[in-house]
Write an enzyme that holds these catalytic residues in place. Structure first.
Site, PDB file in Angstrom:
ATOM      1  N   GLU A   1       0.535  -1.129   0.107  1.00  0.00           N
ATOM      2  CA  GLU A   1      -0.077  -0.081   0.017  1.00  0.00           C
ATOM      3  C   GLU A   1       0.822   1.395  -0.110  1.00  0.00           C
ATOM      4  OE1 GLU A   1      -3.516  -0.016   0.397  1.00  0.00           O
ATOM      5  OE2 GLU A   1      -3.540  -2.320   0.583  1.00  0.00           O
TER       6      GLU A   1
ATOM      7  N   LYS B   1      -3.988 -11.546  12.496  1.00  0.00           N
ATOM      8  CA  LYS B   1      -4.133 -12.902  12.086  1.00  0.00           C
ATOM      9  C   LYS B   1      -3.846 -13.972  13.369  1.00  0.00           C
ATOM     10  CE  LYS B   1      -3.673 -11.834   7.428  1.00  0.00           C
ATOM     11  NZ  LYS B   1      -2.745 -11.352   6.258  1.00  0.00           N
TER      12      LYS B   1
ATOM     13  N   GLY C   1      -4.965 -11.263  -2.834  1.00  0.00           N
ATOM     14  CA  GLY C   1      -5.352 -11.245  -4.155  1.00  0.00           C
ATOM     15  C   GLY C   1      -6.846 -11.157  -4.312  1.00  0.00           C
TER      16      GLY C   1
END
Lengths: 168, 335
Positions: B205, B220, B310
């Site tokens: 980013e 996570k 993705g």
């Protein structure tokens, strides 16, 4: 303590048993015995490698007894630093007194820095170092890493440890 | 044939992927006995609503729904008003307060809708609340896409490895960091250079801090700890070090001795830190790949790897979650 001992036995029946007896009598814990029948010495002797755990004070009596039985002790030595670990440090490794960093590990008595390579790019740039630490056991490795972590915090170094390959 | 009315909330990169994958896989799903009908798509500009299914051709080329919206309903309002069976929540993630996804998920679960999401924020902030809400309302909350993208991890542990005691999970959970470290190692280039390369390629980013400071990986770790280890922990419980301090020299020194440096997340240790990984280890994957080693009592160590991000890959994990909701048979319901 853990000790490795290389003996030579005559190629006649009963010799291995004879060699084991002094260890048993002195309460040594036998970790491994490798009997090299295929590597006879020029004098026709069979080399045998013992790894034992035993009290330091019992080493000499065992050696004397073996000699008495006609078994030659070729070599005996303490296997002190059995475990090793690799660590990479990033930051001002040299300017933050690398000698002191190494000494903090060496001064423990149970761990030592055995290998060190340093990579420096520029005067004010962070440098990187690879360290191999050896220690007397797995727990001692963890203690050494913990010391290094504290040193890292204190000297603002990034301490990159190896991944645990087993679940803790 | 089972009809399932799906509402999609969030229409960014992943949202587009979800529309694409649901369209492409219509026949496969029908063969499974599942007729998924996308009856609404909602974003921050409004909602496209169609009882017989939203026409993908009409919305796929639109970046937002501003020009095609058939209703001005947004967010929670749309979720409660639209009569769907399942909500796919894919709005941008916020790991601090979880909004707007958290509100969306609460609205969906309390109105008796299943939730499938790729949005980490709400799960990091309020996993146990959301789980209880789902149980109280007799619906399911599925989130495979939040950890490791398309790489099967949560379903692998919950379903395939069921019965095993899981001692721990360690792995690479951020493709951006892994790409940067891989490039720094391969080319000997400094961190800032590899980062701008990743930004040029759309892998990082414009503000990369979320990835490179380890925040994403830590999120996570929290999700895995709470969902697979019943730990009830927060983001602040994780000890996090990112990759910004890594130098190409450190990578070279490590490589010479047979190691790669990877950003490794560890559960239940709750750490995220650059770690030496033996080059021959199956978790030492390169590029944008993610990987995870699962340490079990019966099956030993199991390693998985796959694409961690993705649009289509994330949508694939979402599709798997949707299908699994309707294919799950409770043991006591078989008899």
């Amino acid at each position: 303590m853990r000790l490795s001992m290389n003996l030579e036995l005559q190629d006649v029946p009963g010799q291995l048993l004879l060699a084991l007896q002094p260890f048993k009598d002195n309460k040594a814990n036998i970790i491994s015995v490798v009997h090299h029948r295929d590597r006879k010495t020029p004098r026709g002797m069979i080399p045998v490698r013992f790894v034992v755990e035993m009290d330091r004070s019992k080493i000499e009596p065992v050696k004397a007894k073996l000699k008495e039985c006609g078994i030659s002790v070729v070599r005996s030595g303490e296997d002190r630093l059995l475990e090793s670990v690799s660590v990479v440090l990033v930051g001002h490794v040299l300017d933050s007194d690398l000698g002191d960093t190494v000494n903090r590990i060496d001064s423990t008595g149970y761990a030592e820095v055995m290998d060190l390579s340093l990579s420096m790019t520029g005067i004010d740039e962070p440098s990187s170092a690879y360290l191999k630490i050896r220690a007397t056991g797995k727990a001692e490795i963890q203690k050494a890493l913990s010391i290094l972590r504290d040193v890292g915090k204190e000297k603002k170094l990034l301490v990159i440890e190896p991944i645990e390959t087993e679940a803790v | 044939m089972r009809d399932v009315k799906v509402s999609l909330v969030g229409y960014g990169i992943v949202g587009h992927g979800v529309v694409d994958v649901l369209t492409r896989k219509k026949k496969v799903l029908r063969d499974m006995g599942l007729n998924l009908k996308l009856i609404s798509v909602t974003d921050h500009t409004g909602t496209v609503l169609a009882e017989d299914g939203v026409d993908p051709a009409k919305i796929m080329s639109e970046k937002t729904l501003a020009n095609v919206a058939t209703s001005s309903m947004k967010g929670k309002e749309a979720i409660t008003a639209i009569d769907s069976d399942l909500v796919v929540e894919v709005t941008p993630t916020n790991i601090v307060h979880g909004q707007p996804g958290l509100g969306h998920m609460e609205a969906a679960l309390t109105s008796g809708k299943h939730v499938v999401t790729s949005n980490k924020g709400p799960l990091v902030v309020a996993y146990s609340n959301l789980k209880k809400m789902a149980e109280d309302n007799g619906v399911m909350l599925k989130f495979e896409a939040t950890v490791g993208g398309t790489m099967p991890l949560i379903s692998l542990v919950e379903r395939t490895l069921v019965g095993n005691t899981i001692f721990g999970i360690r792995g690479i959970f951020n493709g951006t960091c892994n790409y940067i470290l891989t490039r720094m190692t391969e080319e000997g280039i400094p961190y800032t250079h590899a980062l701008s390369e990743a930004q040029d390629m759309g892998i990082a980013e414009a503000d990369p801090s979320y990835d490179v400071e380890g925040v994403d990986t830590a999120g996570k770790v929290v999700i895995l700890a709470n969902s697979l280890f019943d730990m009830n922990v927060k983001y602040s419980d994780v000890d996090v070090t990112g990759i910004t301090g890594i130098t190409p020299e450190a990578l070279a020194l490590a490589k010479k001795r047979g190691y790669a440096i990877k950003l490794i997340g560890d559960v239940p240790a709750l750490t995220v830190r650059p770690t030496l990984v033996p080059l021959a280890s199956p978790i030492a994957v390169s590029g944008t790949l993610n990987s995870a080693a699962i340490y079990t009592d019966l099956s030993g160590t199991i390693t998985v790897s796959g694409l961690g991000a993705g649009s289509i890959e994330t949508a694939s994990a979402i599709l798997t979650d949707i299908a699994s909701i309707y294919r799950t048979k409770r043991i006591d319901a078989i008899f």
